[in-house]
Write a protein that holds these residues in place. Structure first.
Motif, mmCIF file in Angstrom:
data_model
loop_
_atom_site.group_PDB
_atom_site.id
_atom_site.type_symbol
_atom_site.label_atom_id
_atom_site.label_comp_id
_atom_site.label_asym_id
_atom_site.label_seq_id
_atom_site.Cartn_x
_atom_site.Cartn_y
_atom_site.Cartn_z
ATOM 1 N N ASP A 84 0.855 -1.181 0.000
ATOM 2 C CA ASP A 84 0.000 0.000 0.000
ATOM 3 C C ASP A 84 0.893 1.234 0.000
ATOM 4 N N THR A 85 0.886 1.986 -1.114
ATOM 5 C CA THR A 85 1.823 3.117 -1.199
ATOM 6 C C THR A 85 1.449 4.240 -0.234
ATOM 7 N N LYS A 86 0.201 4.226 0.212
ATOM 8 C CA LYS A 86 -0.199 5.247 1.194
ATOM 9 C C LYS A 86 0.049 4.706 2.589
ATOM 10 N N ALA A 87 0.740 5.495 3.408
ATOM 11 C CA ALA A 87 1.028 5.043 4.771
ATOM 12 C C ALA A 87 -0.257 5.030 5.590
ATOM 13 N N PHE A 88 -0.412 4.027 6.460
ATOM 14 C CA PHE A 88 -1.628 4.017 7.293
ATOM 15 C C PHE A 88 -1.370 4.587 8.680
ATOM 16 N N ALA A 89 -0.121 4.754 9.035
ATOM 17 C CA ALA A 89 0.179 5.370 10.319
ATOM 18 C C ALA A 89 1.459 6.178 10.197
ATOM 19 N N ALA A 90 1.472 7.311 10.878
ATOM 20 C CA ALA A 90 2.675 8.143 10.848
ATOM 21 C C ALA A 90 3.404 8.000 12.165
ATOM 22 N N ALA A 91 4.703 7.859 12.071
ATOM 23 C CA ALA A 91 5.515 7.900 13.278
ATOM 24 C C ALA A 91 6.352 9.164 13.153
ATOM 25 N N SER A 92 6.945 9.594 14.248
ATOM 26 C CA SER A 92 7.635 10.879 14.152
ATOM 27 C C SER A 92 8.900 10.800 13.307
ATOM 28 N N ILE A 93 9.504 9.633 13.196
ATOM 29 C CA ILE A 93 10.690 9.565 12.351
ATOM 30 C C ILE A 93 10.475 8.688 11.123
ATOM 31 N N GLY A 94 9.264 8.276 10.887
ATOM 32 C CA GLY A 94 8.988 7.452 9.715
ATOM 33 C C GLY A 94 7.499 7.254 9.550
ATOM 34 N N GLN A 95 7.153 6.263 8.772
ATOM 35 C CA GLN A 95 5.733 5.966 8.598
ATOM 36 C C GLN A 95 5.551 4.474 8.308
ATOM 37 N N VAL A 96 4.298 4.013 8.472
ATOM 38 C CA VAL A 96 4.057 2.579 8.370
ATOM 39 C C VAL A 96 3.114 2.274 7.205
ATOM 40 N N HIS A 97 3.508 1.288 6.407
ATOM 41 C CA HIS A 97 2.700 0.864 5.256
ATOM 42 C C HIS A 97 2.195 -0.560 5.463
ATOM 43 N N LYS A 98 0.995 -0.793 4.955
ATOM 44 C CA LYS A 98 0.473 -2.168 4.965
ATOM 45 C C LYS A 98 1.001 -2.890 3.727
#
Lengths: 229, 442
Positions: free
Chosen positions: B120-134
């Protein structure tokens, strides 16, 4: 991508890898590396210079091939599309970094806008800009030879940055591309371009200096005509 | 040994004595500040802080981490600050898709469409130093892929330098903020190495995976320093859970799991998940507590941890003599409160805060939905009388963050929690420490 182009890219990549080890390789060496006959290679490339030049064009063709297969390209923003172009080219160059570091300036940069790679690159950037809905209010004649040169110079600059980037996994170059394209998008989307054009158009015909400049030009012309007589 | 007031009756009596006093004092103070009383020192700080915040929020990710560590929990900075910071959390720009592709290629060897079955090119969660993809692996496993923004390590160092310069303008002259910044720097830099987090995932999974708790499984074949792939935990975060209008029983169940998880970690006194943030916990469909994001996990030094835990029984017993000793040891006090007015201020504030903090441990159950308790806690973070002088052991940064974070989460859930067992757990830990100390002496 057709079979012939695929083969040519394969040869160019093998040549790049070989060049990094020994820049004075022969067609026979290359044939061994690429798994083809020297005759086939010669039929594609009559001389070594063409192979090197094609390496860069091949990188661009690979980029285009990859991009055509991507389904979500349509929804990419301007910054994302520009980044995609630059990052993909550098991802490919990264595989033959030794060769690119040694040849880019000679094979591409010093040849100005005449190489196929330079032509593809400039055309692609222009296309990305013109495809963008937000950019449609900027008339297309704004994109001229000067902008083309600017695009090339920016890319050469990026290449120089990349060559000097010793950060882990070229992170700094990635950051640069990200920040630069984000800035480019912000500038492009702002009204600054539109307003500057509007302002320049007005000043071109109404500035008191226009008259002075015209007289000066006429004077210079007269002078040079007199001299040539 | 029993450090806790033994009978519920005794505990109740102390509760009545301290709780009420704390309640009225701070409720008044809180109301005063709401009504906008003439500019006192606190509101003065607030104005300075607001100016500073504007500059600070530009630092985005790093600033967010600093704020999380310092302002919200420590009560070191005004609440307005944390409010702006939590707003800026949503402003952290996503990593653009072209960059995500190239990071994956650099780290895992090829573009996501080649590596994964789906991505999934759209991240589902943002972290402060990165982001998370399914994503889905080619073998069908559902995974979460955390991707770090390029150059994060250096950005953190530069940002911390800038933040420190800003902080210096804000804190009282002569106060030493270096230890706090060192603590944050160490923690943040550790968070940037995702392999470290992967190993932590392994340890927590071995320790806690059960019919009560679940944690993601690390997938090292698809992980590097900057890309972390783990199994995807399906479940609801606090907000969607609450939107469902859960029954009180469901709320209590969720809350109890959170409470127990925290105290199990205390009892193991090995490592503590130090990012008690609603986004890091899910309630799975089979009723387990899922714990995610192990970037910030702390191991506290034994002497600090012992003293920190000792705060609880001493406050419950109102043993001022012991409390004073602990405050000195923990760096809360720098001088004798009987002689120095400023130290007295610190002493009283900390003690009242401590009483409030210990409140849930008074009886066998505690209702975190109690609005009075919420008002009390809020009053403290809002009205720190001494907000511009950092105090206390640097490890407080994260110990209180975990603890206050837990309280806030339980209040949000409106859960009533059984306390008995957790009190025994803390007693057991303290008992162990005491035995170790005796052993060391002999």
């Amino acid at each position: 991508m057709d079979k012939k182009t695929e083969n040519k890219i394969k040869i160019a990549n093998a040549a790049a890898a070989l060049y990094h080890k020994d820049s004075r390789f022969t067609y026979e060496d290359l044939a061994g590396e690429a798994g083809l006959t020297a005759k086939t290679i010669r039929s594609h490339f009559p001389n070594r210079k063409e192979i090197f030049e094609f390496y860069y064009e091949g990188a661009f063709l690979t980029y285009r091939d990859l991009t055509e297969k991507m389904e979500d390209m349509e929804s990419y923003s301007l910054a994302e599309r520009l980044s995609h172009l630059l990052l993909t080219l550098l991802d490919l160059f990264h595989e033959q970094q030794g060769f690119v570091e040694k040849t880019y300036v000679r094979v591409i940069e010093r040849q100005g806008s005449s190489t196929p790679f330079a032509k593809h690159l400039v055309r692609e950037v222009n296309q990305i800009l013109m495809d963008d809905v937000e950019m449609l209010h900027i008339p297309s004649f704004v994109y001229n030879k000067a902008t083309d040169t600017a695009i090339l110079y920016h890319f050469h600059g990026l290449m120089r940055f990349w060559v000097r980037d010793h950060s882990d996994a070229n992170q700094k170059t990635m950051e640069l591309i990200d920040k630069w394209t984000a800035l480019a998008e912000a500038v492009a989307y702002s009204k600054v371009g539109e307003k500057s054009f509007d302002f320049a158009k007005f000043m071109a015909t109404n500035s008191p200096f226009t008259e002075v400049v015209r007289k000066m030009r006429a004077g210079l012309k007269k002078q040079s005509m007199n001299r040539s007589c | 040994m029993n450090d806790f007031p033994s009978t519920p009756y005794k505990r109740g009596k102390i509760f009545a004595k301290t709780g009420l006093k704390v309640g009225t004092n701070y409720a008044r103070h809180y109301l005063d500040s709401l009504r906008g009383k003439p500019a006192d020192r606190a509101s003065l700080h607030r104005n300075t802080a607001e100016d500073m915040m504007k500059e600070f929020t530009r630092l985005r990710g790093t600033a967010l981490k600093i704020a999380q560590a310092m302002s919200i929990d420590q009560g070191m900075l005004p609440e307005e600050f944390s409010r702006v910071m939590s707003r800026s959390q949503h402003q952290v720009p996503p990593i653009q898709r072209a960059l995500v592709r190239s990071v994956i290629r650099q780290e895992l060897g090829d573009y996501p469409e080649k590596i994964f079955a789906t991505f999934d090119t759209k991240a589902f969660a943002a972290a402060s130093i990165g982001q998370v993809h399914k994503a889905t692996l080619k073998d069908g496993r559902k995974v979460a892929v955390k991707i770090q923004y390029p150059g994060m390590r250096e950005t953190i160092s530069t940002d911390l330098g800038l933040a420190k310069a800003l902080f210096k303008r804000f804190v009282a002259k002569g106060s030493d903020i270096n230890p706090y910044f060192d603590e944050i720097r160490e923690t943040l830099l550790m968070e940037t190495d995702y392999r470290h987090e992967g190993e932590t995932l392994d340890r927590f999974h071995a320790r806690y995976e059960s019919d009560q708790f679940t944690t993601p499984v690390w997938i090292p074949e698809y992980s590097t320093e900057r890309v972390l792939t783990m199994s995807f935990l399906e479940g609801d975060h606090a907000d969607p859970f609450l939107e469902r209008n859960p029954t009180q029983e469901e709320r209590n169940h969720y809350g109890q799991l959170l409470w127990d998880f925290f105290h199990l970690q205390v009892e193991s006194h090995a490592e503590i998940h130090a990012d008690t943030h609603p986004g890091n916990f899910v309630l799975t469909d089979d009723g387990r507590l899922g714990i995610i994001d192990f970037g910030c996990v702390k191991t506290f030094p034994a002497d600090f941890f012992r003293d920190y835990l000792m705060l609880l029984p001493t406050h419950l017993k109102r043993d001022e003599e012991e409390i004073l000793k602990l405050y000195y040891r923990l760096g809360v006090l720098n001088g004798d409160p009987a002689k120095n007015k400023r130290e007295k201020e610190y002493y009283e504030f900390s003690m009242n805060y401590g009483f409030t903090f210990a409140m849930p441990y008074m009886n066998d159950t505690f209702d975190f939905a109690d609005p009075e308790f919420a008002a009390l806690l809020k009053g403290f973070t809002r009205n720190v009388p001494i907000s511009n002088e950092p105090r206390g052991n640097r490890h407080f940064l994260y110990s209180t963050r975990v603890h206050v974070g837990l309280y806030h989460l339980l209040m949000k859930l409106g859960a009533t929690v059984n306390i008995g067992e957790s009190r025994e757990r803390i007693e057991r830990v303290l008992h162990q420490y005491e035995e170790e100390a005796i052993k060391a002496k002999s």
